[in-house]
Scaffold this motif. Sequence first.
Motif, PDB file in Angstrom:
ATOM      1  N   ASN A  40       6.353  83.249  19.536  1.00  0.00           N
ATOM      2  CA  ASN A  40       5.841  81.868  19.508  1.00  0.00           C
ATOM      3  C   ASN A  40       6.043  81.178  20.855  1.00  0.00           C
ATOM      4  OD1 ASN A  40       5.332  82.339  16.831  1.00  0.00           O
ATOM      5  ND2 ASN A  40       6.855  80.910  16.034  1.00  0.00           N
ATOM      6  N   TYR A  41       7.201  81.412  21.459  1.00  0.00           N
ATOM      7  CA  TYR A  41       7.530  80.826  22.756  1.00  0.00           C
ATOM      8  C   TYR A  41       6.594  81.386  23.819  1.00  0.00           C
ATOM      9  CZ  TYR A  41      10.994  78.870  26.148  1.00  0.00           C
ATOM     10  OH  TYR A  41      11.637  78.153  27.113  1.00  0.00           O
ATOM     11  N   LYS A  42       6.415  82.706  23.812  1.00  0.00           N
ATOM     12  CA  LYS A  42       5.516  83.330  24.788  1.00  0.00           C
ATOM     13  C   LYS A  42       4.098  82.776  24.660  1.00  0.00           C
ATOM     14  CE  LYS A  42       7.976  87.755  25.219  1.00  0.00           C
ATOM     15  NZ  LYS A  42       7.859  89.225  25.178  1.00  0.00           N
ATOM     16  N   GLN A  43       3.616  82.667  23.426  1.00  0.00           N
ATOM     17  CA  GLN A  43       2.252  82.179  23.223  1.00  0.00           C
ATOM     18  C   GLN A  43       2.106  80.708  23.616  1.00  0.00           C
ATOM     19  OE1 GLN A  43      -0.545  83.902  22.524  1.00  0.00           O
ATOM     20  NE2 GLN A  43       0.793  85.683  22.756  1.00  0.00           N
ATOM     21  N   LYS A  44       3.169  79.945  23.451  1.00  0.00           N
ATOM     22  CA  LYS A  44       3.145  78.533  23.870  1.00  0.00           C
ATOM     23  C   LYS A  44       2.921  78.448  25.387  1.00  0.00           C
ATOM     24  CE  LYS A  44       4.296  74.038  23.044  1.00  0.00           C
ATOM     25  NZ  LYS A  44       3.513  73.125  22.188  1.00  0.00           N
ATOM     26  N   ILE A  45       3.553  79.333  26.141  1.00  0.00           N
ATOM     27  CA  ILE A  45       3.355  79.381  27.595  1.00  0.00           C
ATOM     28  C   ILE A  45       1.955  79.880  27.929  1.00  0.00           C
ATOM     29  CG2 ILE A  45       4.060  80.569  29.717  1.00  0.00           C
ATOM     30  CD1 ILE A  45       6.947  80.422  28.699  1.00  0.00           C
ATOM     31  N   ILE A  46       1.539  80.966  27.300  1.00  0.00           N
ATOM     32  CA  ILE A  46       0.240  81.575  27.603  1.00  0.00           C
ATOM     33  C   ILE A  46      -0.909  80.600  27.322  1.00  0.00           C
ATOM     34  CG2 ILE A  46      -1.373  83.369  26.799  1.00  0.00           C
ATOM     35  CD1 ILE A  46       1.127  85.213  26.551  1.00  0.00           C
ATOM     36  N   LYS A  47      -0.767  79.767  26.303  1.00  0.00           N
ATOM     37  CA  LYS A  47      -1.826  78.821  25.939  1.00  0.00           C
ATOM     38  C   LYS A  47      -1.705  77.473  26.671  1.00  0.00           C
ATOM     39  CE  LYS A  47      -2.356  80.853  21.344  1.00  0.00           C
ATOM     40  NZ  LYS A  47      -2.089  80.688  19.892  1.00  0.00           N
ATOM     41  N   ALA A  48      -0.660  77.311  27.469  1.00  0.00           N
ATOM     42  CA  ALA A  48      -0.423  76.027  28.130  1.00  0.00           C
ATOM     43  C   ALA A  48      -1.488  75.722  29.178  1.00  0.00           C
ATOM     44  CB  ALA A  48       0.958  76.028  28.780  1.00  0.00           C
ATOM     45  N   ARG A  49      -1.764  74.432  29.343  1.00  0.00           N
ATOM     46  CA  ARG A  49      -2.657  73.960  30.403  1.00  0.00           C
ATOM     47  C   ARG A  49      -1.813  73.409  31.556  1.00  0.00           C
ATOM     48  NH1 ARG A  49      -5.495  69.309  27.458  1.00  0.00           N
ATOM     49  NH2 ARG A  49      -3.319  69.073  26.808  1.00  0.00           N
ATOM     50  N   ASP A  50      -2.485  73.040  32.621  1.00  0.00           N
ATOM     51  CA  ASP A  50      -1.778  72.544  33.799  1.00  0.00           C
ATOM     52  C   ASP A  50      -0.988  71.268  33.519  1.00  0.00           C
ATOM     53  OD1 ASP A  50      -4.300  71.283  33.416  1.00  0.00           O
ATOM     54  OD2 ASP A  50      -4.302  70.536  35.469  1.00  0.00           O
ATOM     55  N   ILE A  51      -1.406  70.473  32.543  1.00  0.00           N
ATOM     56  CA  ILE A  51      -0.772  69.172  32.288  1.00  0.00           C
ATOM     57  C   ILE A  51       0.188  69.200  31.109  1.00  0.00           C
ATOM     58  CG2 ILE A  51      -2.676  67.845  33.293  1.00  0.00           C
ATOM     59  CD1 ILE A  51      -3.656  67.351  30.393  1.00  0.00           C
ATOM     60  N   ASP A  52       0.535  70.377  30.618  1.00  0.00           N
ATOM     61  CA  ASP A  52       1.283  70.472  29.368  1.00  0.00           C
ATOM     62  C   ASP A  52       2.801  70.447  29.514  1.00  0.00           C
ATOM     63  OD1 ASP A  52      -0.891  70.359  27.760  1.00  0.00           O
ATOM     64  OD2 ASP A  52      -1.038  72.511  27.392  1.00  0.00           O
ATOM     65  N   SER A  53       3.330  70.335  30.729  1.00  0.00           N
ATOM     66  CA  SER A  53       4.782  70.224  30.844  1.00  0.00           C
ATOM     67  C   SER A  53       5.193  68.764  30.919  1.00  0.00           C
ATOM     68  CB  SER A  53       5.313  70.998  32.053  1.00  0.00           C
ATOM     69  OG  SER A  53       5.070  70.311  33.253  1.00  0.00           O
ATOM     70  N   GLU A  54       6.403  68.496  30.496  1.00  0.00           N
ATOM     71  CA  GLU A  54       6.914  67.127  30.376  1.00  0.00           C
ATOM     72  C   GLU A  54       8.346  67.110  30.900  1.00  0.00           C
ATOM     73  OE1 GLU A  54       5.593  63.804  29.488  1.00  0.00           O
ATOM     74  OE2 GLU A  54       5.245  64.597  27.469  1.00  0.00           O
ATOM     75  N   VAL A  55       8.749  66.008  31.533  1.00  0.00           N
ATOM     76  CA  VAL A  55      10.133  65.870  31.997  1.00  0.00           C
ATOM     77  C   VAL A  55      10.843  64.859  31.112  1.00  0.00           C
ATOM     78  CG1 VAL A  55      11.656  65.248  33.904  1.00  0.00           C
ATOM     79  CG2 VAL A  55       9.516  66.452  34.362  1.00  0.00           C
ATOM     80  N   THR A  56      11.919  65.299  30.474  1.00  0.00           N
ATOM     81  CA  THR A  56      12.762  64.418  29.667  1.00  0.00           C
ATOM     82  C   THR A  56      14.095  64.218  30.386  1.00  0.00           C
ATOM     83  OG1 THR A  56      13.599  66.332  28.443  1.00  0.00           O
ATOM     84  CG2 THR A  56      11.737  65.162  27.481  1.00  0.00           C
ATOM     85  N   GLY A  57      14.810  63.195  30.000  1.00  0.00           N
ATOM     86  CA  GLY A  57      16.152  62.987  30.540  1.00  0.00           C
ATOM     87  C   GLY A  57      16.225  62.271  31.871  1.00  0.00           C
ATOM     88  N   LEU A  58      15.133  61.672  32.324  1.00  0.00           N
ATOM     89  CA  LEU A  58      15.160  60.969  33.611  1.00  0.00           C
ATOM     90  C   LEU A  58      16.140  59.795  33.585  1.00  0.00           C
ATOM     91  CD1 LEU A  58      11.360  60.972  34.520  1.00  0.00           C
ATOM     92  CD2 LEU A  58      13.197  62.071  35.829  1.00  0.00           C
ATOM     93  N   THR A  59      16.251  59.134  32.443  1.00  0.00           N
ATOM     94  CA  THR A  59      17.151  57.984  32.365  1.00  0.00           C
ATOM     95  C   THR A  59      18.613  58.396  32.338  1.00  0.00           C
ATOM     96  OG1 THR A  59      17.066  57.959  29.939  1.00  0.00           O
ATOM     97  CG2 THR A  59      15.430  56.632  31.108  1.00  0.00           C
ATOM     98  N   THR A  60      18.896  59.627  31.965  1.00  0.00           N
ATOM     99  CA  THR A  60      20.283  60.099  31.876  1.00  0.00           C
ATOM    100  C   THR A  60      20.767  60.702  33.180  1.00  0.00           C
ATOM    101  OG1 THR A  60      19.753  62.367  31.180  1.00  0.00           O
ATOM    102  CG2 THR A  60      19.865  60.676  29.458  1.00  0.00           C
TER     103      THR A  60
END
Length: 312
Positions: free
Chosen positions: A205-225
């Motif tokens: 499932n993890y591999k397929q999530k990467i393989i199907k990802a688009r250029d805009i599909d990553s997100e940065v969390t934790g900037l406030t911390t």
Amino acid sequence: MKTRVTELLNIKYPIIQGGMAWVAEHSLAAAVSQAGGFGLIGAANAPVEVVREEIRKARELTDQPFGVNIMLLSPHAKDIAQMVTEENVAAVTTGAGNPEPYIPMWKEAGIRVIPVVASVALAKRMEKHGADAVVAEGCESGGHIGQTTTMALVPQVADAVRIPVIAAGGIGDGRGMAAALMLGAEAVQMGTRFVVAEESIVHENYKQKIIKARDIDSEVTGLTTGHPVRSLRNQMTREYLRMEQEGASFEELEYMTLGSLRKAVMDGDVKGGTVMAGQIAGLVKKEQTCAEIIQEMLSEAGALLKKDWNIG
């Protein structure tokens, strides 16, 4: 293909696999090393005997050099730092903390020391304290990130230190490798593309999530911390960002992500787990063996740089 990094690590090709928590275990590290690159076992928060066993299992699969990535915030970091000298690994890469107290011990044991850095100042400090090379990692990478892009960071670090520089972040094919070498790096480190290698134990499932990802599909969390993490957008990141915007405490946010990477990597929960991946996920289109990944990258980079490397 010779660079100071290949000579330092006694490897054929200047391609290093990132020491990713829960992902970089013995089978992946051994496969990368067997294919001519340099594999890393990610110690993460694992107890010392678990990491020792991983090292010994890797040795059963390859006689080529490999190393261990030590997350220095781990409660077991001190014990693992000592253990790697007993097991005589080829190199140690470090992150999430200060490796300076351990560098003399590692150097005395003949272990190459390669800290991961996100700034010129840290690279210079690591050189001063005896590091053999540094990994200059840009914010395009997956997992815990700094603020500067690879394109901006690598040449500045290369200009600032005399030791070899390894580029990481946003590198997923031969074009990225060629660019990194042109910027002054003498090797590249990749994580995301090796996550989907056939030898990777990551849940499908993890591999397929990467393989199907688009250029805009990553997100940065934790900037406030002050602890930003890049992963692929899902239900967990949406909830995390909502809580961040509403002013949730650091403790609340940490509790929410507790064990979430393991949930995604091992259990395949790509909705509620943390699917760490870099911005190059959109470039990754298929599973391949580590050998195929390395050979393809070298062929692409060699053609671009007009180098007739002896590959194979």
